[in-house]
Design an enzyme around this catalytic site. Structure first.
Site: not given
Length: 397
Positions: A54, A360, A363
């Protein structure tokens, strides 16, 4: 099922959302590239190909989640609000990622996600998927019982490399053509490791986790070796962030004794020791690859020290002092709540994301990504220049 077949399975609603976001980001990327590229300079590379999780995924994870009928919160606001006009793009951040800034700095388009992009991949493709591991996902499901979590999904580095090899025939035909094409490309193999460890924390002992670190590093090294065999001449292999500072890990070990925390940073010591081991072994692997491939520029880029510097001196970077608290999340310690994800109706968002390190959970927000990207881009360009000089020296011997 092959990559091409799987891409046809994207739900119609998701496809419309991604196309709308894509239209916005393409025009935005073109404008941004004009302002970030050095005037008069030609791009150093013709294309970018990326593998990872991610920290690099620019929109593959909504498609993969769709295969498993799992809802993906990153397709809801406030994801994408800082740069993409409020349109979530599948990025796990409020705005751009490191790879976006690097593409813009090189005068290239933002790297399109392989699974959801219906256009050309001549200027690159992004195979990274949020939640991806380096180690095959089956390793983490050993001993799973009924009702066990689906995560990690089957999107490991090996799977991503297979997607790349599925795409390759559409980009070049002969061996020489492929060597030439990929020789003008910039490759990213990682960042990998965060999910391998995060899926293990709380389930395996710290010693059991340490035991598989060398195997994980070997897989990353083999991934780099594989793209080199396809013709890659410039390969970036990033290190890991300090997991012991990441809010999800801090919450996992919420009952840890005070002695288990670094008194200066508030980060957990043991997870960071594992990451330090990971990064040390990764550097050794990079050195070995360089020795085996003197004609290839193999670049190690740093995440750990950048993030640690921000944790220790947040004011220096314009970040708030409560630096381990996430910007977007639910009530609870660190503003991180396993029951309330960013994007949920009950979630709340900080007033100014640029003053937060974490977006969040694990990240980062766009602002720290931008800072890190500047260093990475300088490292890449200086390494390529040094590599060109070295190549000329080899040729003259």
């Amino acid at each position: 099922m092959g990559g091409a077949a799987r891409r046809r399975l994207v739900p119609a609603v998701l496809a419309v959302a991604l196309l709308a976001a894509a239209a916005f980001l393409i025009s935005s990327a073109e404008a941004a590239a004009e302002t970030t590229a050095v005037a008069g300079d030609e791009p150093s590379f013709d294309s970018i190909f990326a593998f990872g999780d991610s920290f690099t995924d620019t929109g593959n994870n909504p498609v993969v989640f769709g295969w498993y009928d799992v809802f993906d919160v990153v397709m809801r606001p406030p994801y994408g609000t800082t740069f993409f006009g409020g349109h979530p793009t599948g990025r796990n951040s409020n705005g751009r990622l490191i790879i976006d800034f690097i593409a813009q700095g090189l005068g290239l388009p933002l790297v399109p996600p392989y699974l959801s992009h219906n256009g050309s991949f001549r200027q690159g493709a992004n195979f990274a998927v949020g939640g991806a591991t380096a180690i095959n996902s089956s390793f983490f499901h050993i001993g799973d019982g009924p009702g066990a979590s689906l995560f990690p999904l089957n999107t490991s580095l090996e799977v991503q490399l297979e997607w790349f090899e599925d795409l390759k025939p559409s980009l070049c035909e002969t061996d020489q053509e492929c060597m030439d094409f990929f020789g003008r490309s910039l490759f990213f193999v990682g960042e990998f490791g965060i999910n391998d460890y995060q899926y293990s924390f709380g389930k395996k002992s710290m010693q059991e986790i340490r035991d598989f670190v060398p195997d994980l590093i070997q897989i990353i090294s083999m991934g780099a070796q594989r793209v080199i065999e396809h013709g890659a001449k410039t390969v970036v292999i990033p290190g890991m962030i300090p997991s012991g500072c990441a809010p999800p890990v801090l919450v996992t070990f919420a009952d840890a004794d005070a002695s288990e925390y670094d008194a200066t940073t508030g980060c957990l010591k043991e997870p960071n020791k594992i990451v330090t081991l990971h990064n040390s072994l990764l550097l050794d692997a990079v050195d070995k690859l360089r020795a085996e491939h003197p004609d290839v520029t193999i670049i190690h880029t740093d995440l750990f020290n950048h993030v640690m510097e921000m944790v220790k001196s947040p004011e220096k970077f314009g970040l708030k002092r409560d630096v381990l608290t996430v910007c977007c999340g639910g009530s609870g310690r660190y503003h991180y709540n396993l029951s309330v994800a960013c994007g949920d109706e009950a979630a709340t968002v900080c007033e100014d994301p640029s003053k937060s390190l974490f977006w969040d959970g694990v990240h980062l927000t766009e602002a720290p990504y931008h800072y890190i990207a500047k260093d990475w881009l300088n490292t890449i360009l200086s390494s390529v220049s040094a590599g060109a000089a070295t190549t000329m020296a080899y040729a003259s011997i």
